[in-house]
Design an enzyme around this catalytic site. Structure first.
Site, mmCIF file in Angstrom:
data_model
loop_
_atom_site.group_PDB
_atom_site.id
_atom_site.type_symbol
_atom_site.label_atom_id
_atom_site.label_comp_id
_atom_site.label_asym_id
_atom_site.label_seq_id
_atom_site.Cartn_x
_atom_site.Cartn_y
_atom_site.Cartn_z
ATOM 1 N N ASP A 128 -9.700 -6.444 -3.559
ATOM 2 C CA ASP A 128 -9.178 -5.288 -2.837
ATOM 3 C C ASP A 128 -10.183 -4.141 -2.936
ATOM 4 O O ASP A 128 -10.496 -3.680 -4.022
ATOM 5 C CB ASP A 128 -7.835 -4.867 -3.442
ATOM 6 C CG ASP A 128 -7.092 -3.842 -2.596
ATOM 7 O OD1 ASP A 128 -7.748 -3.119 -1.824
ATOM 8 O OD2 ASP A 128 -5.859 -3.770 -2.725
ATOM 9 N N SER A 168 0.838 -1.198 0.000
ATOM 10 C CA SER A 168 0.000 0.000 0.000
ATOM 11 C C SER A 168 0.879 1.258 0.000
ATOM 12 O O SER A 168 1.663 1.465 -0.931
ATOM 13 C CB SER A 168 -0.953 -0.059 1.192
ATOM 14 O OG SER A 168 -2.034 0.828 1.033
ATOM 15 N N HIS A 186 -7.172 -6.363 0.536
ATOM 16 C CA HIS A 186 -6.073 -5.415 0.450
ATOM 17 C C HIS A 186 -4.798 -5.946 1.104
ATOM 18 O O HIS A 186 -3.727 -5.362 0.927
ATOM 19 C CB HIS A 186 -6.485 -4.102 1.130
ATOM 20 C CG HIS A 186 -5.526 -2.975 0.930
ATOM 21 N ND1 HIS A 186 -5.139 -2.537 -0.327
ATOM 22 C CD2 HIS A 186 -4.855 -2.191 1.834
ATOM 23 C CE1 HIS A 186 -4.279 -1.529 -0.195
ATOM 24 N NE2 HIS A 186 -4.095 -1.316 1.100
#
Length: 291
Positions: free
Chosen positions: A231, A97, A259
């Site tokens: 996600d 991320s 995610h």
């Protein structure tokens, strides 16, 4: 695996350092609201023949949460200084991320220090991002966050969660990881660091930082992209954008994962990471066929 502490830029940084001094070094970088805890379950799978380095970024986990610069470049410079402190020249970067964005910025700034890139549900590859993170950039977000992250509200939410599990609800990896991160925002310093980190890369319209222009200016390194097909924070089709930015990269889609594919299926994640490093090392051997 008791974390170590080092003072960088006048502030304490917490990190795990485990494994073989002679093996390849893996530097894991967590995302917003994350911490080293999101990676430590992989240590036993990797540290027998790799050196595993897992810091808490400034503003997260057990590291300091100073008022200051939380940009991608600032985080990348901190990681460079950590490597210098440990006398480590080159690493494989594994970023999730926000950590993926930091990994790409690190590679752009210090390409001579990077052997490989592994981008996991990475930021910086498209404008789209979940509304919850975009809302953190609005005026008044600090006041709202101080209420919903307060002890009474968190206690009620925990009670609701316990009640739901009694009737059969089982939270997935995404909910568990996000809840752990959200519940860490009880103090003012953590909330300020979260907002500063978010606003450095996101506005109300989405992500404000793009890696595409930067990566075109450096010689590409071996890259693998890992994404969960479900996600809901950053859409999985950003992997296609990543392929455009990083030609000939390897893409691993974790079907049904969210995610946090490294939490949804840690065994597969460790396996594909090992395979990626081994395949690249084999390709670099001077005595390989065709070399």
């Amino acid at each position: 695996m008791a974390p170590h502490q080092v003072v960088l830029h006048g502030h304490e940084l917490s990190y795990v350092d485990s494994g073989s001094d002679s093996g390849p070094v893996l530097l894991f970088i967590h995302g917003i609201l994350g911490s080293q805890r999101q990676w430590t379950h992989l240590v036993d799978d990797l540290d027998d023949d790799h050196r595993v380095l897992i810091p808490d970024l400034f503003g997260h986990g057990e590291s300091a949460k100073p008022v200051g610069d939380y940009s991608l470049s600032a985080h990348a410079a901190t990681l460079r200084d950590l490597l210098d402190h440990l006398d480590i020249e080159r690493v494989t970067l594994v970023g999730h991320s926000l950590g993926g964005g930091i990994a790409m910025q690190f590679f752009y700034l210090f390409p001579e220090r990077v052997d490989r890139l592994v981008l996991v549900a990475s930021g910086g590859l498209g404008r789209e991002v979940n509304l919850v993170l975009r809302s953190a950039t609005l005026p008044g977000a600090a006041q709202v966050l101080s209420v919903i992250a307060s002890a009474p509200v968190l206690s009620r939410m925990e009670a609701l969660g316990r009640g739901a599990t009694k009737v059969g609800w089982r939270p997935g990896s995404d909910i568990n990881a996000i809840w752990r991160g959200f519940s860490s925002l009880g103090d003012r310093e953590s909330r300020q660091a979260f907002l500063a980190t978010t606003r450095a890369v996101i506005d109300i319209g989405g992500q404000t930082i793009s890696a595409h222009g930067h990566l075109e200016d450096v010689v590409p390194c071996p890259t693998m992209i890992v994404w969960g097909s479900k996600d809901r924070m950053i859409p999985a089709w950003h992997a296609i954008s990543a392929q455009r930015a990083v030609p000939e990269c390897r893409v691993e889609l974790f079907e049904g994962a969210g995610h946090f594919p490294h939490l949804d299926d840690p065994d597969r994640f460790a396996r594909v990471l090992r395979e990626f490093i081994a395949d690249d090392a084999e390709a670099e051997r001077p005595d390989r066929p065709g070399a």
